[in-house]
Scaffold this motif. Sequence first.
Motif, short mmCIF file in Angstrom:
data_model
loop_
_atom_site.label_atom_id
_atom_site.label_comp_id
_atom_site.label_asym_id
_atom_site.label_seq_id
_atom_site.Cartn_x
_atom_site.Cartn_y
_atom_site.Cartn_z
N LEU A 79 15.41 6.08 -7.52
CA LEU A 79 14.77 6.68 -6.70
C LEU A 79 13.63 5.78 -7.82
O LEU A 79 12.57 5.29 -6.60
CB LEU A 79 14.13 7.66 -7.69
N LYS A 94 -3.48 -6.02 -2.15
CA LYS A 94 -4.26 -6.08 -2.41
C LYS A 94 -5.16 -7.05 -3.65
O LYS A 94 -6.19 -7.45 -3.42
CB LYS A 94 -4.50 -4.70 -2.97
N ILE B 7 14.26 18.93 -10.09
CA ILE B 7 13.89 17.84 -11.07
C ILE B 7 13.76 16.30 -10.26
O ILE B 7 12.94 15.93 -10.28
CB ILE B 7 14.26 17.55 -12.69
N LEU B 8 14.96 16.74 -9.38
CA LEU B 8 15.09 15.08 -8.82
C LEU B 8 13.97 15.47 -7.51
O LEU B 8 13.35 14.10 -7.56
CB LEU B 8 16.48 15.04 -8.34
N LEU B 11 10.63 14.37 -9.32
CA LEU B 11 10.43 13.53 -9.29
C LEU B 11 10.27 12.70 -8.02
O LEU B 11 9.47 11.58 -7.63
CB LEU B 11 11.92 12.37 -9.82
N GLY B 12 10.72 12.88 -6.46
CA GLY B 12 10.39 12.47 -5.75
C GLY B 12 9.28 12.22 -5.25
O GLY B 12 8.61 11.79 -4.96
N ALA B 15 7.51 10.29 -7.50
CA ALA B 15 7.00 9.18 -6.42
C ALA B 15 6.68 8.82 -5.24
O ALA B 15 5.79 7.83 -4.65
CB ALA B 15 8.45 8.87 -6.22
N LEU B 19 2.92 6.39 -4.76
CA LEU B 19 2.83 5.80 -2.95
C LEU B 19 1.77 6.25 -2.63
O LEU B 19 1.13 5.01 -1.71
CB LEU B 19 4.32 5.70 -2.82
N ALA B 23 -1.06 3.61 -0.93
CA ALA B 23 -1.09 3.08 -0.34
C ALA B 23 -3.24 3.23 0.67
O ALA B 23 -3.31 2.20 0.66
CB ALA B 23 -0.10 3.77 0.83
N LEU B 25 -5.28 3.89 -1.61
CA LEU B 25 -6.51 2.97 -2.87
C LEU B 25 -5.97 1.44 -2.78
O LEU B 25 -6.92 0.79 -2.82
CB LEU B 25 -5.57 3.07 -4.84
N PHE B 26 -5.02 0.95 -2.31
CA PHE B 26 -4.49 -0.55 -2.13
C PHE B 26 -4.83 -0.54 -0.33
O PHE B 26 -4.11 -2.38 -0.17
CB PHE B 26 -3.11 -1.45 -2.52
N ALA B 27 -5.58 -0.26 0.35
CA ALA B 27 -4.80 -1.02 1.93
C ALA B 27 -5.54 -1.35 1.73
O ALA B 27 -6.88 -1.80 1.32
CB ALA B 27 -5.34 0.54 2.43
N VAL B 28 -5.46 -2.47 2.76
CA VAL B 28 -5.75 -4.49 3.12
C VAL B 28 -5.83 -3.95 4.33
O VAL B 28 -4.86 -3.34 5.06
CB VAL B 28 -4.75 -4.90 3.17
#
Lengths: 193, 281
Positions: A79, A94, B7-8, B11-12, B15, B19, B23, B25-28
């Motif tokens: 994961l 970016k 917990i899993l 975590l997911g 994550a 992400l 996405a 923040l870094f959008a292009v």
Amino acid sequence: MPKLLLIIISAVLVNNFVLQRFLGICPFLGVSKRVSTALGMSGAVLFVMTMASVVTWLIYNYILVRFNLTYLQTISFILVIASLVQLVELALQKFSPALYKALGIFLPLITTNCAVLGVAVLNIQKEYSLIETTVFGVGAALGFGLAMILFSSLRERIELCDTPVPFRGTAIGLITAGLLSLAFMGFTGLVKL
Amino acid sequence: MLTAVIILAALGLAASFGLAMAARLFAVAVDPRVEEVEEALPGVNCGACGYPGCSELAKHIVSGEADITACPVGGETTAHAVAAIMGMEYAGGGTRMVALVNCNGDDQVAGKRFFYNGIYDCESAAMIFGGDKICVYGCLGLGTCAGVCPFDAIEMLPSGLARVIPEKCTGCTKCVAACPKGIIKMVPSGRSLHILCSSHAKGAAAKKACSVACIACQKCVKAAPEGTIYIDNFLAVVNYDREIPPEVAESCPMHTIVVRTVPEEDKQPDHLQVAAGGETG
């Protein structure tokens, strides 16, 4: 300090991930037709392996161990590595479109690379500290890069040779990989670690 | 158990949240046309255009590096759709090209030299003395071309021959590259008369190997309009630039020349037929 050096030598030569542990064979055979692509792949692996080593170590020692959930190691590592690669890809797109373009498809490919997961799991098995983990991650990636560059240069030369028809292409590639692995057996016993 | 799930999941979630933030923040900014062009392309990712997949081709079409007609699979409909998105004019089509297996020597008419009992693949069979047929030019009939066809357009006849179904063929040329004998050629889909032989063997040898082989007797060359059939190294070859009247097929003593039905949508407009007919008269 000497231990860190030993870890690097061990990961690069003695226990080379590709040629001695047989991890990450897929990109080893898949993207080794040209030295330039092999270099790109090695760069991407170096980046992801180091990051993944550190992050998985933190998750294992500060989350999984604390909650007694060490049996979730594999699934949580997958994961983490997958999302990490995604993150790296987004950031690269970016901030460095040139590098992003150069790495191309290799970056997402690393998501499912067993060598990356292998480093993360071995770090835990060998009970490394955070610094040792980082060094081992770098060393493993350097070893992967060494194998890639050696193999791709060999393949570039083989392509110019007059190979018998039934051996052309993948067949001679696999034989070469076997011989390369045999050569690396010479390093066995160099470092006890 | 419960902690494991929590917990899993955490975590997911962490994550995915990270992400999602990344996405944003870094959008292009990507050219919206790339997505539209990708929608318009067939989406089979066959690679016939020379790019790794449809999305790569879409990028190159938008950046102007690839032509709007670069997709050989989608044909006119795709070219029209892509032209509309790109704000270009689609000038109208050339002829549709389809694959043709240039061999008619099935197991009944073509003899074998030995019994091949190896890997069921033309490439492997061709490595052993050039295959089991006496004719070293002929179709091996093991279906390597049918295997690589992404559109199911090649059927394997039970008599041991590959046959392209022109209605299904999109002209991606994958089979052309896959055939170890190199006997699959691209031909205009509007043409009906074909010489189904690739044998460059001399007349007597060709006849011995296969009873429908071209023996280079030149009868078709004389019967056909000037320049439409020519002999190349003991093999009659069709020049597909012009229409050949179907009666020419009857001139062949070996029945190598066949007339196939042309798919309805590929039939030439009437005035072209007349023009072609006028030349022969």
